[in-house]
Design an enzyme around this catalytic site. Sequence first.
Site, short mmCIF file in Angstrom:
data_model
loop_
_atom_site.label_atom_id
_atom_site.label_comp_id
_atom_site.label_asym_id
_atom_site.label_seq_id
_atom_site.Cartn_x
_atom_site.Cartn_y
_atom_site.Cartn_z
N GLY A 186 0.82 -1.21 0.00
CA GLY A 186 0.00 0.00 0.00
C GLY A 186 0.84 1.25 0.00
O GLY A 186 2.03 1.22 -0.32
N HIS A 235 4.20 1.85 -8.20
CA HIS A 235 3.27 0.72 -8.12
C HIS A 235 2.37 0.69 -9.36
O HIS A 235 2.08 -0.37 -9.91
CB HIS A 235 2.37 0.83 -6.88
CG HIS A 235 3.11 0.69 -5.58
ND1 HIS A 235 3.24 1.72 -4.69
CD2 HIS A 235 3.73 -0.38 -5.02
CE1 HIS A 235 3.91 1.30 -3.62
NE2 HIS A 235 4.22 0.03 -3.79
#
Length: 281
Positions: A30, A36
């Site tokens: 996260g 990402h």
Amino acid sequence: MIICSSLSDLEQAISSLSNDCKIGLVPTMGALHQGHISLVKTAFQYTDTVIVTIFVNPVQFNNPDDLKRYPRTVEADCKMLEEANATIAFIPSVEDIYPEPDTREFDLGGLDSVGEGPRRPGHFNGVAKIVTRLFDLTKPTYAFFGEKDFQQLAIIKYFTQKLGYPPEIVPCPIFREEDGLAMSSRNRLLNPEQRKAAPAIYKALSDAARLAGQRELTPVELIDITIKEINNTPQLNTEYVEIVNSLTLQPVTRWEEAVEVQMWVAVFAGEIRLIDNIKLK
Ligand code: PAF
């Protein structure tokens, strides 16, 4: 995008996929950033079914303070994944992943004897626990990992092959801010002065890559120069710089010892520990 926050949600979502679909897995902790998202984009070049997992894996943290302050931004993460068209976001609880203590000890082929290994005892074994657990739960055909964690990538490739897990491990290039700082969830913990100083890490790595090609310097001398350059920047304190064989990860003392050579570093900006690496040869 389907958001799954339990194992049963995940099972249900996977069973709704067509039988012949190939799953691309992007495991994350996260606090997502464009690095990402670049993994998600790469995944879509391989398949049209991409599962992104968000799980701050407690067993890979050797430092409780690091675990406590690790940024958690699930709402913003889901928004980014929605925009990136991820198929499933899997956000399990610790109980989902570790219903009982996971006592497995992995053979990491000695690849954990250098770099982060000795400095973060148990870290890579903890990474192996979560990654194999996610492989078991999502049964991916491909799994995507960033080259910023160069040693982690090599270790994941090793145990995936050794244990006969099916996914192809796809390495994805480091994604950098405009000023060169490697994107990392930990960057958001830097204060303004530390953030201003942090690009000096990539500058020193880039200088090392140029020097490695141009001058008659031994690896040990180059390590010394790089440490001095980083430590010359107020706010930065080098923990280590190593030059290793890119395949075996063993330290290189003469350039001729390896065909491919990598330099990797860990640097403290205050309490925040940043890592980065560059190919020298
Ligand atoms: O690189 C990371 O973010 C983590 O180590 C990973 C691979 C998601 C496992 O928790």
